[in-house]
Design an enzyme around this catalytic site. Sequence first.
Site, short mmCIF file in Angstrom:
data_model
loop_
_atom_site.label_atom_id
_atom_site.label_comp_id
_atom_site.label_asym_id
_atom_site.label_seq_id
_atom_site.Cartn_x
_atom_site.Cartn_y
_atom_site.Cartn_z
N SER A 230 19.04 -76.15 53.17
CA SER A 230 18.73 -74.88 53.35
C SER A 230 19.26 -74.13 54.29
CB SER A 230 17.15 -74.49 53.31
OG SER A 230 16.61 -74.90 54.48
N ASP A 231 19.83 -72.77 54.28
CA ASP A 231 19.96 -72.19 55.43
C ASP A 231 18.41 -72.20 56.35
OD1 ASP A 231 21.00 -70.51 57.44
OD2 ASP A 231 21.83 -69.04 56.10
N TRP A 232 18.62 -71.81 57.52
CA TRP A 232 17.31 -71.90 58.54
C TRP A 232 16.33 -71.04 58.16
CZ3 TRP A 232 20.76 -75.57 58.68
CH2 TRP A 232 20.93 -76.27 59.75
#
Length: 796
Positions: A230-232
């Site tokens: 996932s992106d952060w």
Amino acid sequence: MTITIKRATGKTTLTDEEAIKLTSGRDFWATEALGDIPNIRMSDGPHGLRYQATAADHLGINEAVAATAFPTASASASSWDPDLLAKMGTAIGEEARSMNVDVVLGPGINIKRNPLGGRSFEYFSEDPLLAGTLASAWIRGLQSTGTGASLKHFAGNSQETARLRSDSLIDATALHELYLEAFRLAVTTAQPETVMIAYNLVNGVYMSDHDYLLGEVLRKQWGFDGMIVSDWGALNDKAASLIAGTDLEMPSSGHIFDKQAARALKQGRLPEASLTRAAEKIAAVADQQRPIFTGNRETLLAENADLAQQIEEQSAVLLKNDGVLPLGDGTRVTVIGALAEETRIQGAGSSHITTPETRSILQGLTAAGHAVDFAPGYQLDGAANAELVREAVAAAGKNDTVILTLGLPATAEAEGNDRSDMALPANQLALVDQLLAVNSNVVVLLVAGSAIELPFASKVRAILHLFLGGERVGAAAARLLFGAVSPSGKLAETLPLRYTDVPSSDLYGRQPLSVPYAESLYVGYRYYDKANVPVAFPFGFGLSYTTFTLSEIEAPTVLTADSVTVSGSVSVSVAVDATVAVTMSNTGSVRGAEVVQVYVGQVDQAQLAPEKTLAAFAKVWLDPGESRRVTLTVPKHAFERWNEPEQAFTLAGGDWQLFVGTSSRDIVTTRPLHVEAPTFRIDAPKWYQQPVGIPTLAAFTELSGLTPADPPSLTKGTFTPLSTPREMAPKSWLVTKLSNVIIGSMQNNDHVTPESPEGRFLATIVWDTPLIRLAQQSGGSLKLWMVRALVWFANH
């Protein structure tokens, strides 16, 4: 309960709790280590390594070790040179190994749908073939060092406004032929170790939960075998994300979702197979045996600075030259523009690099021994300053040639914010005419990572676009201006005359949470060429200090099929590639490079089809008087269209055209080509057959079946954990106070002022991040019960 995962070293048994723990990060940049499964160390790095040796629990924009700042993607893409991008990837990979970084978060290859996108400087192009080809080269270079790449942001991430919860509504044809195509190329030809999912939704489903795009498309259709991260803070639902195909949640959320996942596993809502797959993918990346760096890091940084300069020299685009460039040795020039002294080398946000050196344009000219007079001319904050203007006008009359540096301020191009318009600051534009009144020999240098309007283009003698050119941009500019190297860059995105000409201009940013991609395929030159809209400078355009000819062009007239099979009523053909041969000659007096570009298009334009799309290209360097036979392969995929019912690309039989030239508008020859396969066309409403003006929402809904949602209500009783502090603050003093405390802490940790681009970026990130996403990025400091309490107080 336990699960058994397969690893290169054998099999490992984990308890359910251990496996779930493994799927969430340990801190801001590293994964958990369990038993003999080591952690994975990650770092930002699309155009340079942004590695935090300390303070690994937060974003830390300025707290990073020194690393090479290469030209950003909007610059390096204009090189049109995969070999150069491979060298950049290798260099960044070596710097990563010198800091024991396992995975670098890059490259970013989202399509530039609209010029106002705040992160355009980090993305390659409006064209998926160019973006995908360059990304593949970058990935191969990086991974040749033993460092893993994380291809991002998958998918449909074309804006910064509300990016953490916006819904990208995209019709199937545009989704597959345009917005997924660069990812498909990069995945199938370079196999990055990881793919990073975007924050946004696509057609109503969060990317973290998108079983169609992650499971069916990325995993099954493209054969991606790596880890999906996932992106952060982009996780939406832990169980749904694992089922869909997301393997790793980053950064550490303090494992606040582990209990939810354990409950779903026990209840049978989370299949054990999904958890097993995720654990195996994470372990596979963690188990990679990566080379130990044995060189000298200072030597490496010095070598990479030279490479950064070389890339900028071959990426800068000469947009106009009325005979004034190159400047002769010994020419004394007047340099005007605050950006010449304080030259921007990169954009603001998570890709911000701490550089060992930065060479401004003014420093580059003086270091090269050129005599210059200097006047700033304007303030970088955009404020009018009559005294600076008077000084600049006086200085402009001292020498024969004025080098005027114009561009966007640092606050205009940043992660988390979209631009409000395409214009340069008013104080810069006002200066141009006043300088021309006293000196007609004005050469403009552009410093910007995004498309800008150039109303002065017809008035000045020359325009050289430097983009955001990395730490050695000043040295590169000096060599380009004085002819040590001939410009060879080509625009990787169209520069429109005005923003209102952009097909998405009427809808972009209007309802940022529900975003209709109403123009469909017609992005960039795909729109301007078919709609016959004049542009300032077309896609693929760029001048040189020498001249070239293309001659003896050979192209096939018929594309035949190797075999034909029938699936239901749809004929599926497998065709041979097409080969185009061109003789390129340097007819000028200096060494230079030209980019041969081949486009293809269906003759039947009364359908959803661009007039032409880039199908092949080659950049070739030639000495004066040299000729070379250049052969380009146009892959059979260039003649395929997305077949939604069949969930596959289908060869579109019938009449096509091949366009050979040096930009999308500079076509040397057009050749007919017949594809011997069953006819395949994509019917569409009238606007999409011949786009004129701006598409309507009614036409888009007819095309796609998608209808944008109304803006959400921002009244008490309507707030949820997905509401942002900016939305809730007017109704809750508690949310306001907490947000200000978080922002102040982040700014203090990074030693930045609230007014700086970095300070503004951090503030924007907090104000526009949903509360639940702030909890995900807090490392466990913001608990789920706190989020629920804040929502309750805002609602009551």
